[in-house]
Design a protein around this motif. Structure first.
Motif: not given
Lengths: 333, 333, 333, 333
Positions: B70-84, B90-96
């Protein structure tokens, strides 16, 4: 006393006749329409106005000083041209013509003959638009950011033009009047669903100085909306033309961005204050417009909405149509 | 009981935590934020949730089954990747994500690992959108003509994205859900006034079958508007999300054109009937969404707003940004 | 630090507890309710607050300085009396008591013991009412003509009181605060349809100086309305409490009558000018009210809504009930 | 062809003349007004209508079949009486007369002479009132609970009557038409601020069967309101006459009380469903009314708003005035 002949006595024609009739300095000499029932109705209300089904009777009448062309768009050019050639001043319904070429020809002809052209951009004579212009002139709004208008309703489908040519001339003439910047480019998108003309369309106008305008027009809306947002550096306003009493609301709201080296720490501050609905002149715009036309002919001065103003709107509409064909590709002006 | 870790505890993070906490089948194990004051507030309300300022603590925690980003967009990818990679759903805030490439990578990773991705397109779980979907499914609206949304307000300026990436994902995900046609092209126009990102923007989406969608987003509006017009062959509706009681109004209005050989005699008939405001489910959308996420993980089925749904929105946003650079030139999809 | 005990933890009780908890100068020591489920919920959110189902525990607790009575009306008097006898300050939900006699007894008891009574007339602490009071104090409105409030919605039916006692205390306390004239008489009409208490009622308050107030309350309205018109000699205002952004609108409108010997030629002139929606403080009224209570106890000064203010409202309600029995026959105060 | 003479050519007189003129079965023979400027204007629009400043010319004209009395209230009785004596049917502006005695005399006179009286309670011929009557007849609303109307605006002050006599006749005639119960008593409160007549007033009508009606009228309101709430056992409706498109909204809302031995455990259940705005006939009410008058004279049948209907309204107004003098004391009917 300016003697006026009117060609076209449909819905709007009745308003034109009434206003030229009520104006102290003008009178209606003759009205032309193909529909004889409409002419009978006219005679009931105005027994002294002559009627005809042949527009040549109006154009060639020696008594008549000025001709009002209140027909569908495709007929404007031909009728206005013949009227000018016959030495009459012309009052032309909006949009002025079908093309810039036609507009240029009429403007040149009028200048050569020393005659006046006035295009019926009625909104410029409303209390609302005059008030907004005041707010720009006296700095209330500050530098403009954007003009965003929604003008939608159900019908009335036009047979010869799309929804842009039908509804957008209002906003294009208002923008032309309010925004003191140069039009750079136009992008238009839209779709045809029913009769081969776009019935839903969206227009973006790029002005210099980062001013942007947007117009949303639609013949397929379940509700009628006539709302324009105007954002300025100092204040912002909402103009809802369907409101009876408070058409314009001015908001003391704004955003200030403080420069910072670090984009992620940009300081954005929001200002929120009172809202204010100034009293707006409720006089009938068409009445003022008709008086202005008569005055201009008398004094030999250019009307506020002269042929050039009409031409600028046509130029934007032409560009919009070109952009529509290419799904929004900008057309530079 | 699904154990959830949450990264990001700003305004929306508090809602995410509350809903995962209240859901019978999930609990919040740990929350990460850089702002320790926010973590203290969290502890007051939820003394049993562990806190951290290092997101690695969440990602590497053996107890945690799923991570909410639930962070700003620019951090979604890195955090989701590491979590996966760490084996978490993962549950990611929009935009993906910031790009389609990033979205594809996350989708592939999740599929390889047998994990679920859910993108937080909350509106798809609201009573209003579910009701509109019903009206499409049961033929109330008939074939769609257009979707026209206005989503404007003052602020909140984002620092890393423009107003399209901030506000349009709502409408793009709703359109993606409601319109059963293929996106053909996207045209976007807009202007930057204050912080180097577009703060006013207009988006047109051309679908197959002559469906057209338009989105008007603006951070510089003096008033908040959340209104969507949807025109169908049978009925038309207005969804005003700011209304408390009557969010959706269905109008029994329509236009029928009778074919004619002569375009100038085209017969257009307008139908006007009752208006109807159906009762709309008022349950909290996020609560239903969170339950759906938990159910999908349990049952191993795809969420309604899975990575592919999130990717489709990103694809449209990428196209829109490209079109913005060229002042509305359409980008085919 | 003022230590508060709260009796009654229903819908409004949760707000009372939250505000005394958040206030820097007070804390909640103990909460009493018969509903143990509500107490469990409380413990989840506030693990440090003691709970009980016996109100005597609150009243007799040596730690507690003040007791908030947030129960149905019929219990106010008994609980407040015992709390005062036990040496506690009291904060009592509106309406203060069931009768003037009860109110007098509590006021006397508090004065004898040197304790404070505060009645929870929350509206007096809202930005809207404070702003209106300013407009009266600074002459914006001029001499008042009338106060006309409509406060209707569907439900919630009360079991022990009629709709007047349920909804009118808000307006009665606001009127008492705003109108600087003496109440002369009260006339009330209404009807019982469902549960033996009036569910629709109309109240007229005759003040000295020709000021008149009217309150329309209804539990059987399909729509929620919270609108008050206030007419003054100089300006008039509309307060719509359901508006989020523009609760108060001030109209530069007025009427002037020129004296004339001939009543049929009376000259009436109407003034119509701008409308203006001043920004109104959006802070939570209950938060300010609770701070004020704590301050008053500390400083030994009378709260704005002390027992006397509460009593004046009860006096008007008693008169209204009497008038209701006689279908509007005025009761002098 | 019914030949009509009109006495009084003010604002409403112009509508009366236009409608009798447009009606296929009637024509306007002569118009009387003291203001010769108004008569000149009339002649411009209707050159064939005779004009006079002496009402006797109308009353004694042998050509004229019916006289429309469109004057201030105080002149109704005398003019209608003379017209009836002269053998003319009469169409009288509302309110019918200044007293029940006058009304009775006119009714008797008309019956003796075999002439028709029609009182201009225009609202009964509107699409809105007809639709509401349908909803009562077909059981949509169920048993009525209440009728609650607010009819306020700035001005126009009348010189010979108070605000009740000016504005309440609308609601009194509508109530008389819609509510199938007997009026038992009337209570009215109000205040005089400016010209010696009440400019703010509130009226409660007690009907049998626990139906209650309330009317709020005000000449000193900054905003114009024309809203009526009608509560029924099955459904409730809101009629906002200022809405252009959706004047009537029907709410599927209700309350059910389950009997219980214990009042404190009374079970109250609330039903909340769809809202529905039926299409309402938009024809001009006065046009239908005028046709109805002509039809009734032709067929010798009683108009919907005959002298008796007019008298019932006067009876309620007389009672209201009496109650006003005693600050709300009910007057039985």
């Amino acid at each position: 006393m300016l003697k006026v002949g009117v060609i076209g006595y449909g819905y709007w024609g009745t308003n034109i006749v009434r206003n030229f009739h009520q104006c102290q300095e003008s009178c209606v000499e003759m009205v032309c329409d193909k529909n004889t029932k409409m002419l009978q109705r006219l005679s009931q209300s105005y027994p002294n106005i002559r009627t005809t089904t042949d527009y040549n009777d109006v154009i060639n009448d020696a008594q008549i000083d000025a001709v009002a062309v209140v027909t569908p768009v495709w007929a404007h050019y031909e009728l206005a041209k013949q009227a000018l050639k016959s030495g009459k001043h012309v009052f032309v319904e909006k949009p002025f013509t079908c093309s810039v070429t036609q507009a240029d020809e009429l403007i040149d002809l009028a200048e050569a003959k020393g005659l006046q052209i006035m295009v019926d951009h009625t909104f410029l004579y409303t209390g609302a638009v005059k008030k907004i212009r005041d707010f720009i002139d006296n700095g209330t709004l500050g530098n403009l950011y954007y003009y965003d208008s929604t003008r939608v309703n159900l019908g009335l489908f036009q047979h010869d033009i799309n929804v842009l040519w039908d509804l957008a001339p209002h906003d294009l003439s208002i923008m032309d009047h309010l925004i003191d910047a140069k039009v750079e480019a136009i992008s238009a998108t839209g779709q045809k669903h029913l009769n081969g003309h776009e019935d839903v369309a969206f227009l973006t106008v790029y002005f210099s100085n980062k001013v942007i305008a947007h117009i949303n027009v639609n013949w397929l809306s379940p509700v009628k909306i006539r709302t324009t947002l105007i954002g300025g550096e100092n204040k912002m306003l909402v103009w809802n033309d369907l409101e009876v009493d408070e058409k314009i609301r001015v908001y003391d709201k704004g955003v200030r961005i403080q420069n910072s080296n670090d984009v992620y720490n940009l300081l954005v501050s929001y200002r929120s204050g009172d809202m204010w609905a100034p009293q707006v002149d409720r006089g009938e715009a068409l009445s003022e417009e008709v008086s202005h036309f008569v005055d201009c002919i008398r004094a030999g001065k250019k009307p506020k909405t002269d042929g050039h103003a009409g031409r600028r709107v046509i130029q934007m509409l032409e560009a919009a149509n070109k952009s529509l064909l290419n799904r929004g590709e900008a057309v530079a002006l």
